[in-house]
Design a protein around this motif. Sequence first.
Motif, PDB file in Angstrom:
ATOM      1  N   LEU A  49      -3.636 -10.525  -5.551  1.00 59.34           N
ATOM      2  CA  LEU A  49      -4.384  -9.387  -5.021  1.00 59.34           C
ATOM      3  C   LEU A  49      -5.607  -9.854  -4.244  1.00 59.34           C
ATOM      4  O   LEU A  49      -6.155 -10.925  -4.503  1.00 59.34           O
ATOM      5  N   TYR A  50      -6.068  -9.032  -3.350  1.00 58.62           N
ATOM      6  CA  TYR A  50      -7.072  -9.393  -2.355  1.00 58.62           C
ATOM      7  C   TYR A  50      -8.401  -9.863  -2.948  1.00 58.62           C
ATOM      8  O   TYR A  50      -9.077 -10.711  -2.372  1.00 58.62           O
ATOM      9  N   TRP A  51      -8.775  -9.354  -4.092  1.00 59.66           N
ATOM     10  CA  TRP A  51     -10.108  -9.585  -4.670  1.00 59.66           C
ATOM     11  C   TRP A  51     -10.122 -10.585  -5.825  1.00 59.66           C
ATOM     12  O   TRP A  51     -11.154 -10.799  -6.440  1.00 59.66           O
ATOM     13  N   ASN A  86       4.662  -5.613  -1.233  1.00 58.09           N
ATOM     14  CA  ASN A  86       4.645  -5.973   0.178  1.00 58.09           C
ATOM     15  C   ASN A  86       4.035  -4.867   1.047  1.00 58.09           C
ATOM     16  O   ASN A  86       4.456  -3.710   1.007  1.00 58.09           O
ATOM     17  N   GLY A  87       3.006  -5.237   1.811  1.00 52.66           N
ATOM     18  CA  GLY A  87       2.372  -4.284   2.708  1.00 52.66           C
ATOM     19  C   GLY A  87       1.310  -3.413   2.060  1.00 52.66           C
ATOM     20  O   GLY A  87       0.623  -2.652   2.757  1.00 52.66           O
ATOM     21  N   HIS A  88       1.165  -3.499   0.750  1.00 51.27           N
ATOM     22  CA  HIS A  88       0.178  -2.668   0.041  1.00 51.27           C
ATOM     23  C   HIS A  88      -1.233  -3.174   0.330  1.00 51.27           C
ATOM     24  O   HIS A  88      -1.458  -4.369   0.491  1.00 51.27           O
ATOM     25  N   TRP A  89      -2.199  -2.261   0.389  1.00 49.87           N
ATOM     26  CA  TRP A  89      -3.583  -2.633   0.697  1.00 49.87           C
ATOM     27  C   TRP A  89      -4.154  -3.662  -0.270  1.00 49.87           C
ATOM     28  O   TRP A  89      -5.025  -4.454   0.099  1.00 49.87           O
ATOM     29  N   SER A  90      -3.678  -3.658  -1.521  1.00 53.76           N
ATOM     30  CA  SER A  90      -4.190  -4.603  -2.519  1.00 53.76           C
ATOM     31  C   SER A  90      -3.799  -6.040  -2.207  1.00 53.76           C
ATOM     32  O   SER A  90      -4.431  -6.987  -2.690  1.00 53.76           O
ATOM     33  N   VAL A 106      -6.363   4.342  -5.409  1.00 55.69           N
ATOM     34  CA  VAL A 106      -6.577   2.984  -5.921  1.00 55.69           C
ATOM     35  C   VAL A 106      -5.533   2.594  -6.966  1.00 55.69           C
ATOM     36  O   VAL A 106      -5.570   1.488  -7.512  1.00 55.69           O
ATOM     37  N   TYR A 107      -4.594   3.481  -7.219  1.00 52.51           N
ATOM     38  CA  TYR A 107      -3.559   3.206  -8.216  1.00 52.51           C
ATOM     39  C   TYR A 107      -2.600   2.127  -7.721  1.00 52.51           C
ATOM     40  O   TYR A 107      -2.114   2.170  -6.595  1.00 52.51           O
ATOM     41  N   ILE A 108      -2.329   1.156  -8.593  1.00 51.65           N
ATOM     42  CA  ILE A 108      -1.355   0.105  -8.290  1.00 51.65           C
ATOM     43  C   ILE A 108      -0.196   0.277  -9.259  1.00 51.65           C
ATOM     44  O   ILE A 108      -0.332   0.020 -10.463  1.00 51.65           O
ATOM     45  N   ALA A 109       0.915   0.736  -8.759  1.00 49.10           N
ATOM     46  CA  ALA A 109       2.046   1.123  -9.602  1.00 49.10           C
ATOM     47  C   ALA A 109       2.532  -0.020 -10.501  1.00 49.10           C
ATOM     48  O   ALA A 109       2.764  -1.132 -10.031  1.00 49.10           O
ATOM     49  N   GLY A 110       2.639   0.272 -11.778  1.00 49.22           N
ATOM     50  CA  GLY A 110       3.231  -0.672 -12.727  1.00 49.22           C
ATOM     51  C   GLY A 110       2.349  -1.824 -13.143  1.00 49.22           C
ATOM     52  O   GLY A 110       2.798  -2.709 -13.887  1.00 49.22           O
TER      53      GLY A 110
END
Length: 229
Positions: A49-51, A86-90, A106-110
Amino acid sequence: MKLQIHLLKLMKMSKICALVSGGLDSSVMLYELSKNFTEVYPLYIKFGLYWEKAEIYWLKKFLVKLKNKNIKKLKILEIKAKDMYNGHWSITGKNIPDEKSSDDKVYIAGRNILLLSIASVFCEKNGVSTIGIGVLKSNPFKDASKKFFSAAKNTLSIGLNRKIKVVTPFSNYTKDGLIAKYCNLPLKLTFSCINPIGNRHCGKCNKCYERRIYFKKAGIEDNTVYKNL
């Protein structure tokens, strides 16, 4: 008092795996668990993830500052989730939810499903039977509900053929309540940003905005450095 009673009942289990992110909730949870368990194993799971780089940077600083002998060495496991998200902002860091975005953005599924699944295997390999996760009362998502965690511990126990407990010591707390109660801790060393500038909070993303609001609501001075404020 209810929190203390709940944890005291668990003291006979001297080991616990604490899912940590470097955020305020899980960092404070580490401190609380260390008062009631003799062996607390902080586990950070990297998904790409990005952060994450910034989170780990601040998590290590927080752990050093605590200097608690009951908290064992940080374990970092890496699970590549780029293809899954894939392609998600996170993952991409593009179009990250800002202060005007709703919670569902801001929900990240699963994510909690993955976190608990991986943590349970870590527990099985290291002789640990309990997983701690720092969800709050205000979390609106289904994978942070009491129903979910109850079902998860049963599923994990069946799948691993051993009893696995999942504890949520702050599930009756709001974030401002947590800040007020634990304001003696080095909360400025926790990290809540999803669009970091280097290792600093951006100040403008959804999570930075939430952090600022809850410090204000708690009536506690926010010593966080926000780059864009």
